[in-house]
Design an enzyme around this catalytic site. Structure first.
Site, PDB file in Angstrom:
ATOM      1  N   LYS A 113      -3.697  21.810  77.198  1.00  0.00           N
ATOM      2  CA  LYS A 113      -3.120  20.802  76.315  1.00  0.00           C
ATOM      3  C   LYS A 113      -3.715  20.863  74.902  1.00  0.00           C
ATOM      4  O   LYS A 113      -3.080  20.441  73.953  1.00  0.00           O
ATOM      5  CB  LYS A 113      -3.267  19.418  76.925  1.00  0.00           C
TER       6      LYS A 113
HETATM    7  C1  LIG Z   1      -0.827  19.170  82.008  1.00  0.00           C
HETATM    8  C2  LIG Z   1      -1.295  20.263  82.896  1.00  0.00           C
HETATM    9  C3  LIG Z   1      -0.393  21.021  83.696  1.00  0.00           C
HETATM   10  C4  LIG Z   1       1.081  20.719  83.745  1.00  0.00           C
HETATM   11  O1  LIG Z   1       1.748  21.046  82.550  1.00  0.00           O
HETATM   12  P1  LIG Z   1       3.206  20.455  82.236  1.00  0.00           P
HETATM   13  O2  LIG Z   1       3.464  20.812  80.832  1.00  0.00           O
HETATM   14  O3  LIG Z   1       3.117  18.973  82.459  1.00  0.00           O
HETATM   15  O4  LIG Z   1       4.159  21.113  83.184  1.00  0.00           O
HETATM   16  C5  LIG Z   1      -0.898  22.055  84.460  1.00  0.00           C
HETATM   17  N1  LIG Z   1      -2.223  22.313  84.484  1.00  0.00           N
HETATM   18  C6  LIG Z   1      -3.111  21.613  83.743  1.00  0.00           C
HETATM   19  C7  LIG Z   1      -4.548  21.960  83.840  1.00  0.00           C
HETATM   20  C8  LIG Z   1      -2.681  20.571  82.926  1.00  0.00           C
HETATM   21  O5  LIG Z   1      -3.572  19.876  82.190  1.00  0.00           O
END
Ligand SMILES: *Cc1c(COP(=O)(O)O)cnc(C)c1O
Length: 486
Positions: A113
Protein backbone atom coordinates in the site's frame (compact mmCIF):
# COMPACT_ATOMS: atom_id res chain seq x y z
CA UNK A 1 -8.44 13.23 -19.62
CA UNK A 2 -12.02 13.26 -18.35
CA UNK A 3 -13.37 10.99 -15.63
CA UNK A 4 -16.84 9.45 -15.57
CA UNK A 5 -18.79 7.46 -13.01
CA UNK A 6 -19.41 3.73 -13.46
CA UNK A 7 -23.08 4.47 -12.71
CA UNK A 8 -23.62 6.96 -15.49
CA UNK A 9 -23.04 10.44 -14.03
CA UNK A 10 -21.17 11.97 -16.94
CA UNK A 11 -20.45 15.42 -15.49
CA UNK A 12 -16.95 15.89 -16.89
CA UNK A 13 -14.28 15.96 -14.19
CA UNK A 14 -10.54 16.13 -14.40
CA UNK A 15 -7.97 14.42 -12.23
CA UNK A 16 -7.65 17.05 -9.49
CA UNK A 17 -11.44 17.26 -9.19
CA UNK A 18 -11.63 13.60 -8.15
CA UNK A 19 -8.29 13.40 -6.30
CA UNK A 20 -9.74 14.43 -2.92
CA UNK A 21 -13.08 12.68 -3.43
CA UNK A 22 -14.30 9.17 -2.69
CA UNK A 23 -17.33 7.85 -4.55
CA UNK A 24 -18.95 9.75 -7.41
CA UNK A 25 -22.15 11.57 -6.35
CA UNK A 26 -24.29 8.78 -7.89
CA UNK A 27 -22.51 6.16 -5.74
CA UNK A 28 -20.33 4.89 -8.60
CA UNK A 29 -16.55 4.80 -9.00
CA UNK A 30 -14.58 7.08 -11.28
CA UNK A 31 -13.05 5.71 -14.48
CA UNK A 32 -11.08 7.53 -17.15
CA UNK A 33 -13.11 8.13 -20.31
CA UNK A 34 -10.74 5.78 -22.16
CA UNK A 35 -7.44 3.94 -21.59
CA UNK A 36 -4.54 5.43 -23.59
CA UNK A 37 -2.87 2.74 -25.75
CA UNK A 38 0.88 2.31 -25.58
CA UNK A 39 2.58 1.14 -28.79
CA UNK A 40 5.62 -1.15 -28.90
CA UNK A 41 8.05 1.69 -29.67
CA UNK A 42 6.93 3.72 -26.64
CA UNK A 43 7.10 0.63 -24.47
CA UNK A 44 10.71 0.03 -25.50
CA UNK A 45 11.59 3.67 -24.88
CA UNK A 46 10.18 3.40 -21.35
CA UNK A 47 12.26 0.31 -20.58
CA UNK A 48 15.35 2.40 -19.83
CA UNK A 49 13.62 4.88 -17.50
CA UNK A 50 14.16 5.03 -13.74
CA UNK A 51 10.99 4.19 -11.78
CA UNK A 52 10.10 7.82 -10.97
CA UNK A 53 10.33 8.82 -14.64
CA UNK A 54 8.27 5.81 -15.69
CA UNK A 55 5.64 6.84 -13.14
CA UNK A 56 5.61 10.34 -14.63
CA UNK A 57 5.15 9.04 -18.20
CA UNK A 58 2.20 6.87 -17.21
CA UNK A 59 0.55 9.38 -14.87
CA UNK A 60 0.84 12.21 -17.38
CA UNK A 61 -1.42 10.26 -19.75
CA UNK A 62 -4.18 10.53 -17.14
CA UNK A 63 -3.41 13.87 -15.49
CA UNK A 64 -3.61 17.05 -17.53
CA UNK A 65 -4.40 19.54 -14.78
CA UNK A 66 -1.03 19.48 -13.00
CA UNK A 67 1.88 21.19 -14.78
CA UNK A 68 4.14 18.45 -16.24
CA UNK A 69 7.22 19.83 -14.50
CA UNK A 70 5.42 19.67 -11.14
CA UNK A 71 4.08 16.17 -11.75
CA UNK A 72 7.51 14.95 -12.75
CA UNK A 73 9.03 16.43 -9.57
CA UNK A 74 6.35 14.78 -7.40
CA UNK A 75 6.99 11.38 -9.01
CA UNK A 76 10.77 11.70 -8.70
CA UNK A 77 10.61 12.78 -5.06
CA UNK A 78 8.25 9.92 -4.17
CA UNK A 79 9.99 6.91 -5.68
CA UNK A 80 13.49 7.08 -4.21
CA UNK A 81 16.01 4.55 -2.94
CA UNK A 82 15.86 6.29 0.45
CA UNK A 83 12.15 5.41 0.82
CA UNK A 84 11.91 2.10 -1.07
CA UNK A 85 15.33 0.60 -0.40
CA UNK A 86 16.59 0.11 -3.96
CA UNK A 87 16.88 1.94 -7.27
CA UNK A 88 14.61 -0.65 -8.89
CA UNK A 89 11.90 0.36 -6.31
CA UNK A 90 10.01 -2.89 -7.09
CA UNK A 91 12.84 -5.39 -7.72
CA UNK A 92 12.07 -8.75 -9.31
CA UNK A 93 13.73 -12.01 -8.20
CA UNK A 94 13.52 -15.46 -9.78
CA UNK A 95 12.05 -18.14 -7.53
CA UNK A 96 11.72 -21.31 -9.60
CA UNK A 97 11.16 -22.33 -13.23
CA UNK A 98 8.65 -19.88 -14.73
CA UNK A 99 7.92 -18.11 -11.43
CA UNK A 100 9.34 -14.78 -10.28
CA UNK A 101 8.52 -12.58 -7.28
CA UNK A 102 8.18 -8.79 -7.58
CA UNK A 103 8.75 -6.96 -4.27
CA UNK A 104 6.17 -4.22 -3.72
CA UNK A 105 6.73 -4.13 0.00
CA UNK A 106 10.01 -2.41 0.69
CA UNK A 107 8.44 0.95 1.57
CA UNK A 108 8.16 2.42 5.09
CA UNK A 109 5.35 0.13 6.33
CA UNK A 110 6.53 -3.07 4.60
CA UNK A 111 3.34 -3.55 2.56
CA UNK A 112 2.43 -2.72 -1.04
CA UNK A 113 0.00 0.00 0.00
CA UNK A 114 3.01 2.31 0.38
CA UNK A 115 3.46 2.23 -3.41
CA UNK A 116 0.29 4.26 -3.92
CA UNK A 117 -0.08 5.99 -0.58
CA UNK A 118 3.33 7.69 -0.73
CA UNK A 119 2.38 9.30 -4.02
CA UNK A 120 -1.06 10.23 -2.68
CA UNK A 121 0.61 12.08 0.21
CA UNK A 122 2.65 14.16 -2.24
CA UNK A 123 -0.37 14.83 -4.49
CA UNK A 124 -2.60 15.84 -1.56
CA UNK A 125 -0.05 18.29 -0.18
CA UNK A 126 0.45 19.79 -3.64
CA UNK A 127 -3.25 20.17 -4.46
CA UNK A 128 -4.27 21.48 -1.02
CA UNK A 129 -1.55 24.14 -1.17
CA UNK A 130 -2.70 25.14 -4.64
CA UNK A 131 -6.29 25.54 -3.42
CA UNK A 132 -5.34 27.08 -0.10
CA UNK A 133 -7.38 24.38 1.65
CA UNK A 134 -6.79 21.81 4.33
CA UNK A 135 -8.07 18.28 4.85
CA UNK A 136 -8.78 16.04 7.84
CA UNK A 137 -8.46 12.44 6.74
CA UNK A 138 -10.67 10.12 8.76
CA UNK A 139 -10.23 6.38 8.40
CA UNK A 140 -10.58 3.02 10.10
CA UNK A 141 -7.91 0.35 9.90
CA UNK A 142 -7.23 -3.17 11.03
CA UNK A 143 -3.63 -2.95 9.86
CA UNK A 144 -1.92 -2.11 6.56
CA UNK A 145 -4.02 0.74 5.20
CA UNK A 146 -3.89 2.90 8.30
CA UNK A 147 -0.16 2.67 8.75
CA UNK A 148 0.51 3.29 5.05
CA UNK A 149 -1.71 6.39 5.20
CA UNK A 150 -0.02 7.71 8.33
CA UNK A 151 3.51 7.22 6.98
CA UNK A 152 2.50 8.90 3.71
CA UNK A 153 0.85 11.92 5.37
CA UNK A 154 3.17 12.49 8.33
CA UNK A 155 4.52 16.02 8.35
CA UNK A 156 2.56 16.97 5.21
CA UNK A 157 1.23 20.53 5.20
CA UNK A 158 -2.53 21.02 5.17
CA UNK A 159 -3.31 17.41 6.11
CA UNK A 160 -4.21 15.78 9.41
CA UNK A 161 -4.92 12.07 9.82
CA UNK A 162 -7.41 10.64 12.35
CA UNK A 163 -7.01 6.88 12.21
CA UNK A 164 -9.35 4.65 14.18
CA UNK A 165 -8.16 1.17 15.13
CA UNK A 166 -9.68 -1.50 17.38
CA UNK A 167 -7.99 -1.11 20.77
CA UNK A 168 -5.61 -4.00 21.47
CA UNK A 169 -6.64 -6.04 18.43
CA UNK A 170 -3.91 -5.41 15.87
CA UNK A 171 -0.64 -7.34 15.90
CA UNK A 172 2.06 -6.02 18.25
CA UNK A 173 4.12 -4.96 15.28
CA UNK A 174 1.24 -3.13 13.61
CA UNK A 175 0.33 -1.28 16.81
CA UNK A 176 3.93 -0.26 17.36
CA UNK A 177 4.29 0.86 13.77
CA UNK A 178 1.36 3.26 13.99
CA UNK A 179 1.40 4.36 17.60
CA UNK A 180 5.10 5.24 17.63
CA UNK A 181 4.61 8.10 15.15
CA UNK A 182 5.15 11.40 16.96
CA UNK A 183 4.14 13.78 14.18
CA UNK A 184 1.70 16.45 15.32
CA UNK A 185 -0.60 15.91 12.31
CA UNK A 186 -1.08 12.18 12.98
CA UNK A 187 -3.79 11.17 15.48
CA UNK A 188 -4.06 7.52 16.51
CA UNK A 189 -7.45 6.83 18.05
CA UNK A 190 -7.71 3.37 19.62
CA UNK A 191 -11.42 2.57 19.88
CA UNK A 192 -12.78 0.32 22.61
CA UNK A 193 -14.45 -2.07 20.18
CA UNK A 194 -13.84 -4.15 17.08
CA UNK A 195 -12.95 -3.07 13.54
CA UNK A 196 -16.63 -2.86 12.51
CA UNK A 197 -17.24 -0.34 15.33
CA UNK A 198 -14.43 1.78 13.90
CA UNK A 199 -15.94 1.61 10.44
CA UNK A 200 -19.40 2.48 11.78
CA UNK A 201 -17.98 5.59 13.45
CA UNK A 202 -16.28 6.69 10.22
CA UNK A 203 -19.59 6.25 8.40
CA UNK A 204 -21.52 8.11 11.11
CA UNK A 205 -19.16 11.09 11.05
CA UNK A 206 -19.14 11.07 7.23
CA UNK A 207 -22.92 11.09 7.02
CA UNK A 208 -23.12 14.22 9.20
CA UNK A 209 -22.79 16.44 6.14
CA UNK A 210 -22.67 19.72 8.06
CA UNK A 211 -19.78 18.47 10.21
CA UNK A 212 -18.08 16.92 7.20
CA UNK A 213 -18.14 20.18 5.27
CA UNK A 214 -17.26 22.44 8.21
CA UNK A 215 -14.23 20.34 9.15
CA UNK A 216 -13.01 19.27 5.69
CA UNK A 217 -13.35 15.54 6.33
CA UNK A 218 -11.85 13.33 3.62
CA UNK A 219 -10.62 9.79 3.17
CA UNK A 220 -7.90 7.75 1.48
CA UNK A 221 -9.78 4.53 0.83
CA UNK A 222 -8.89 1.99 -1.82
CA UNK A 223 -11.44 3.24 -4.36
CA UNK A 224 -9.45 6.46 -4.82
CA UNK A 225 -8.51 6.60 -8.52
CA UNK A 226 -5.09 8.17 -7.82
CA UNK A 227 -4.14 5.15 -5.70
CA UNK A 228 -5.13 2.77 -8.45
CA UNK A 229 -3.25 4.78 -11.06
CA UNK A 230 -0.05 4.76 -9.00
CA UNK A 231 -0.27 0.96 -8.90
CA UNK A 232 -0.40 0.65 -12.69
CA UNK A 233 3.27 1.70 -12.82
CA UNK A 234 4.71 -1.41 -11.16
CA UNK A 235 3.05 -3.74 -13.67
CA UNK A 236 5.10 -1.99 -16.35
CA UNK A 237 8.21 -2.10 -14.15
CA UNK A 238 7.64 -5.83 -13.56
CA UNK A 239 7.16 -6.54 -17.25
CA UNK A 240 10.40 -4.70 -18.14
CA UNK A 241 12.37 -6.73 -15.61
CA UNK A 242 10.84 -10.06 -16.64
CA UNK A 243 11.27 -9.62 -20.39
CA UNK A 244 14.30 -8.86 -22.51
CA UNK A 245 14.69 -5.88 -24.80
CA UNK A 246 15.38 -8.20 -27.74
CA UNK A 247 11.83 -9.62 -27.63
CA UNK A 248 10.63 -6.25 -28.99
CA UNK A 249 7.48 -6.07 -26.94
CA UNK A 250 6.23 -9.46 -28.07
CA UNK A 251 6.81 -11.34 -24.85
CA UNK A 252 3.70 -11.93 -22.75
CA UNK A 253 3.83 -12.63 -19.02
CA UNK A 254 1.22 -13.21 -16.33
CA UNK A 255 0.79 -11.74 -12.87
CA UNK A 256 -0.53 -13.54 -9.78
CA UNK A 257 -2.06 -11.06 -7.33
CA UNK A 258 -3.05 -11.65 -3.68
CA UNK A 259 -6.43 -9.91 -3.68
CA UNK A 260 -8.93 -8.41 -1.28
CA UNK A 261 -10.63 -5.24 -2.45
CA UNK A 262 -9.57 -5.81 -6.07
CA UNK A 263 -7.48 -2.60 -6.06
CA UNK A 264 -4.11 -4.14 -6.87
CA UNK A 265 -5.29 -6.44 -9.65
CA UNK A 266 -7.58 -3.73 -11.06
CA UNK A 267 -4.40 -1.72 -11.71
CA UNK A 268 -3.12 -4.77 -13.64
CA UNK A 269 -6.33 -4.72 -15.65
CA UNK A 270 -5.72 -1.04 -16.50
CA UNK A 271 -2.12 -1.82 -17.55
CA UNK A 272 -3.41 -4.62 -19.80
CA UNK A 273 -6.04 -2.32 -21.32
CA UNK A 274 -3.20 0.12 -22.11
CA UNK A 275 -1.57 -2.59 -24.19
CA UNK A 276 1.05 -3.96 -21.80
CA UNK A 277 1.56 -7.56 -23.00
CA UNK A 278 -0.03 -9.33 -20.03
CA UNK A 279 -1.20 -12.87 -20.76
CA UNK A 280 -3.22 -13.55 -17.61
CA UNK A 281 -4.18 -11.78 -14.39
CA UNK A 282 -4.41 -14.51 -11.78
CA UNK A 283 -6.53 -13.44 -8.81
CA UNK A 284 -5.63 -15.25 -5.56
CA UNK A 285 -7.98 -15.08 -2.59
CA UNK A 286 -7.82 -16.60 0.87
CA UNK A 287 -10.77 -18.32 2.58
CA UNK A 288 -12.77 -15.15 1.85
CA UNK A 289 -13.28 -16.23 -1.73
CA UNK A 290 -15.85 -13.76 -3.07
CA UNK A 291 -13.69 -13.04 -6.11
CA UNK A 292 -12.65 -16.62 -6.79
CA UNK A 293 -16.31 -17.61 -6.73
CA UNK A 294 -17.09 -14.86 -9.25
CA UNK A 295 -14.34 -15.76 -11.71
CA UNK A 296 -15.26 -19.45 -11.52
CA UNK A 297 -19.02 -19.10 -11.74
CA UNK A 298 -20.00 -15.60 -12.89
CA UNK A 299 -21.86 -15.18 -9.60
CA UNK A 300 -20.91 -12.26 -7.34
CA UNK A 301 -22.19 -12.81 -3.82
CA UNK A 302 -21.13 -10.34 -1.12
CA UNK A 303 -20.70 -11.63 2.42
CA UNK A 304 -21.92 -10.06 5.63
CA UNK A 305 -19.40 -9.20 8.34
CA UNK A 306 -20.46 -12.32 10.26
CA UNK A 307 -19.69 -14.46 7.20
CA UNK A 308 -16.22 -12.97 6.73
CA UNK A 309 -13.47 -15.16 8.16
CA UNK A 310 -10.56 -13.87 10.20
CA UNK A 311 -7.56 -15.46 8.52
CA UNK A 312 -3.78 -15.48 8.70
CA UNK A 313 -3.66 -13.27 5.58
CA UNK A 314 -5.77 -10.58 7.25
CA UNK A 315 -5.37 -7.84 4.63
CA UNK A 316 -7.40 -10.00 2.25
CA UNK A 317 -10.29 -10.55 4.67
CA UNK A 318 -13.10 -8.83 2.82
CA UNK A 319 -16.80 -9.56 2.34
CA UNK A 320 -17.09 -7.47 -0.79
CA UNK A 321 -14.48 -6.12 -3.18
CA UNK A 322 -14.83 -2.36 -3.28
CA UNK A 323 -12.98 -1.81 -6.58
CA UNK A 324 -14.68 -4.63 -8.45
CA UNK A 325 -17.33 -2.38 -9.98
CA UNK A 326 -14.66 -0.75 -12.17
CA UNK A 327 -13.80 -4.03 -13.88
CA UNK A 328 -17.43 -5.05 -14.29
CA UNK A 329 -18.17 -1.72 -15.96
CA UNK A 330 -15.41 -2.44 -18.52
CA UNK A 331 -16.58 -6.05 -18.88
CA UNK A 332 -20.05 -4.75 -19.77
CA UNK A 333 -18.55 -2.47 -22.43
CA UNK A 334 -19.12 0.61 -20.22
CA UNK A 335 -22.86 -0.03 -20.06
CA UNK A 336 -23.31 2.25 -17.03
CA UNK A 337 -27.08 1.69 -16.77
CA UNK A 338 -26.46 -2.05 -16.38
CA UNK A 339 -23.59 -1.43 -13.93
CA UNK A 340 -25.87 0.76 -11.85
CA UNK A 341 -28.58 -1.91 -11.88
CA UNK A 342 -26.12 -4.60 -10.73
CA UNK A 343 -24.22 -2.65 -8.05
CA UNK A 344 -26.96 -0.25 -7.01
CA UNK A 345 -30.18 -2.26 -7.17
CA UNK A 346 -29.26 -5.96 -7.28
CA UNK A 347 -26.63 -5.79 -4.57
CA UNK A 348 -29.06 -4.02 -2.23
CA UNK A 349 -31.98 -6.31 -3.12
CA UNK A 350 -30.31 -9.71 -3.34
CA UNK A 351 -26.80 -9.31 -1.94
CA UNK A 352 -25.27 -10.07 -5.30
CA UNK A 353 -25.87 -10.88 -8.95
CA UNK A 354 -25.10 -13.47 -11.60
CA UNK A 355 -23.86 -12.74 -15.11
CA UNK A 356 -24.98 -14.64 -18.19
CA UNK A 357 -22.58 -17.34 -19.43
CA UNK A 358 -21.36 -15.41 -22.47
CA UNK A 359 -20.44 -12.32 -20.44
CA UNK A 360 -18.79 -14.43 -17.76
CA UNK A 361 -16.70 -16.24 -20.37
CA UNK A 362 -15.28 -12.90 -21.54
CA UNK A 363 -13.55 -12.38 -18.16
CA UNK A 364 -11.03 -14.99 -19.27
CA UNK A 365 -11.18 -14.75 -23.06
CA UNK A 366 -11.16 -10.96 -23.46
CA UNK A 367 -9.63 -9.75 -20.19
CA UNK A 368 -7.25 -12.56 -19.23
CA UNK A 369 -8.65 -13.23 -15.75
CA UNK A 370 -8.18 -16.51 -13.89
CA UNK A 371 -8.50 -17.24 -10.18
CA UNK A 372 -7.86 -19.59 -7.31
CA UNK A 373 -8.07 -19.71 -3.53
CA UNK A 374 -5.80 -20.62 -0.67
CA UNK A 375 -6.35 -21.67 2.95
CA UNK A 376 -4.39 -21.37 6.18
CA UNK A 377 -2.92 -24.85 5.66
CA UNK A 378 -1.94 -23.93 2.07
CA UNK A 379 -0.20 -20.74 3.07
CA UNK A 380 1.73 -22.32 5.91
CA UNK A 381 2.81 -25.17 3.62
CA UNK A 382 3.80 -22.72 0.87
CA UNK A 383 5.85 -20.55 3.24
CA UNK A 384 7.62 -23.64 4.61
CA UNK A 385 8.26 -25.20 1.22
CA UNK A 386 9.56 -21.95 -0.31
CA UNK A 387 11.86 -21.46 2.65
CA UNK A 388 13.18 -25.04 2.62
CA UNK A 389 13.66 -25.40 -1.13
CA UNK A 390 14.72 -21.87 -2.09
CA UNK A 391 15.84 -20.18 1.14
CA UNK A 392 13.29 -17.46 0.30
CA UNK A 393 10.98 -16.28 3.09
CA UNK A 394 7.61 -14.89 1.98
CA UNK A 395 4.70 -13.41 3.92
CA UNK A 396 1.26 -15.10 4.23
CA UNK A 397 -0.42 -12.91 1.56
CA UNK A 398 2.34 -13.52 -0.97
CA UNK A 399 2.07 -17.22 -0.11
CA UNK A 400 -1.60 -17.18 -1.18
CA UNK A 401 -0.50 -15.67 -4.50
CA UNK A 402 2.30 -18.19 -4.98
CA UNK A 403 0.09 -21.16 -4.09
CA UNK A 404 -2.44 -20.19 -6.75
CA UNK A 405 0.27 -19.31 -9.30
CA UNK A 406 1.80 -22.78 -8.94
CA UNK A 407 -1.60 -24.40 -9.30
CA UNK A 408 -2.63 -22.49 -12.42
CA UNK A 409 0.63 -21.98 -14.29
CA UNK A 410 0.67 -23.49 -17.77
CA UNK A 411 3.82 -25.01 -19.28
CA UNK A 412 6.01 -22.20 -20.69
CA UNK A 413 4.04 -19.48 -18.94
CA UNK A 414 6.03 -16.87 -16.99
CA UNK A 415 4.19 -15.80 -13.85
CA UNK A 416 5.22 -12.85 -11.70
CA UNK A 417 3.86 -13.19 -8.16
CA UNK A 418 3.35 -9.82 -6.50
CA UNK A 419 4.87 -9.70 -3.02
CA UNK A 420 2.40 -7.54 -1.08
CA UNK A 421 4.01 -7.56 2.38
CA UNK A 422 7.20 -8.59 4.15
CA UNK A 423 7.16 -11.57 6.55
CA UNK A 424 8.32 -9.32 9.45
CA UNK A 425 4.74 -8.03 9.77
CA UNK A 426 3.24 -11.47 10.38
CA UNK A 427 5.56 -13.19 12.82
CA UNK A 428 2.99 -15.59 14.30
CA UNK A 429 2.30 -17.36 11.00
CA UNK A 430 5.97 -17.38 10.05
CA UNK A 431 6.87 -19.07 13.34
CA UNK A 432 4.14 -21.64 12.72
CA UNK A 433 5.57 -22.33 9.24
CA UNK A 434 9.33 -22.42 9.83
CA UNK A 435 9.77 -22.50 13.60
CA UNK A 436 11.52 -19.18 13.95
CA UNK A 437 10.95 -15.43 13.92
CA UNK A 438 11.15 -13.57 10.59
CA UNK A 439 14.04 -11.14 10.20
CA UNK A 440 13.23 -7.48 10.51
CA UNK A 441 14.73 -4.55 8.57
CA UNK A 442 17.41 -2.98 10.78
CA UNK A 443 15.62 0.37 10.92
CA UNK A 444 12.67 -1.28 12.69
CA UNK A 445 14.56 -3.06 15.47
CA UNK A 446 13.10 -2.21 18.85
CA UNK A 447 9.98 -0.64 17.37
CA UNK A 448 7.84 -2.02 20.20
CA UNK A 449 9.89 -0.12 22.80
CA UNK A 450 9.45 3.35 21.35
CA UNK A 451 7.18 5.85 23.14
CA UNK A 452 3.62 5.75 21.89
CA UNK A 453 1.23 8.48 20.88
CA UNK A 454 -2.29 7.17 20.95
CA UNK A 455 -5.58 8.05 22.61
CA UNK A 456 -8.02 5.40 23.78
CA UNK A 457 -11.65 6.38 23.14
CA UNK A 458 -15.06 4.78 23.67
CA UNK A 459 -16.82 3.53 20.52
CA UNK A 460 -18.68 6.77 19.95
CA UNK A 461 -18.84 9.12 16.96
CA UNK A 462 -19.17 12.09 19.32
CA UNK A 463 -15.88 11.25 21.02
CA UNK A 464 -14.15 11.14 17.63
CA UNK A 465 -15.74 14.42 16.56
CA UNK A 466 -14.48 16.00 19.80
CA UNK A 467 -10.94 14.92 18.91
CA UNK A 468 -11.20 16.56 15.51
CA UNK A 469 -12.57 19.76 17.07
CA UNK A 470 -9.85 19.79 19.71
CA UNK A 471 -7.12 19.46 17.10
CA UNK A 472 -8.47 22.56 15.41
CA UNK A 473 -8.44 24.44 18.70
CA UNK A 474 -12.24 24.55 18.71
CA UNK A 475 -13.08 22.05 21.40
CA UNK A 476 -12.19 21.74 25.03
CA UNK A 477 -13.15 18.37 26.43
CA UNK A 478 -10.63 16.21 24.61
CA UNK A 479 -7.82 18.73 24.48
CA UNK A 480 -6.05 17.76 27.68
CA UNK A 481 -2.98 15.82 26.70
CA UNK A 482 -3.23 12.40 28.27
CA UNK A 483 -1.81 10.37 25.43
CA UNK A 484 -1.50 6.75 26.45
CA UNK A 485 2.01 5.46 26.88
CA UNK A 486 2.78 1.80 26.73
C1 LIG B 1 -4.29 -4.59 0.97
C2 LIG B 1 -3.49 -5.83 0.84
C3 LIG B 1 -3.86 -6.86 -0.08
C4 LIG B 1 -5.10 -6.78 -0.92
O1 LIG B 1 -5.02 -5.81 -1.93
P1 LIG B 1 -6.34 -5.28 -2.67
O2 LIG B 1 -5.89 -4.13 -3.47
O3 LIG B 1 -7.31 -4.91 -1.59
O4 LIG B 1 -6.84 -6.41 -3.52
C5 LIG B 1 -3.04 -7.97 -0.18
N1 LIG B 1 -1.95 -8.10 0.61
C6 LIG B 1 -1.58 -7.15 1.49
C7 LIG B 1 -0.37 -7.38 2.32
C8 LIG B 1 -2.33 -5.99 1.64
O5 LIG B 1 -1.95 -5.04 2.52
Amino acid sequence: MKYLSTRGDATPRRFCDILLEGLAPDGGLYLPEHYPRIDAATLERWRALPYGELAFEILSLYIDDIAPADLRALCRQTYTRAVFGSDAITPLRPLEAGVLVQALSNGPTLAFKDMAMQLLGALFEYELARRGERLNILGATSGDTGSAAEYAMRGKHGVQVFMLSPHGRMSRFQQAQMYSLQDANIHNLAIEGVFDDCQDIVKAVGSDLAFKRAHHIGSVNSINWARLLAQVVYYFAGWFQATSASARGGERISFAVPSGNFGNVCAGHVARMMGLPIERLIVATNENDVLDEFFRSGRYRVRAAAETHETSSPSMDIGKASNFERFVCDLLGRDTARTRALFGTELARAGGFALDAATHARCASAFGFASGRSTHADRVATIRDTWQRHGDLIDPHTADGLKVARELRRPDETVVVLETALPAKFAVTIVEAIGREPPRPAALEGLEYLPRRCRVLPASADAVKAEILASEGLGGAAAAGDAARA
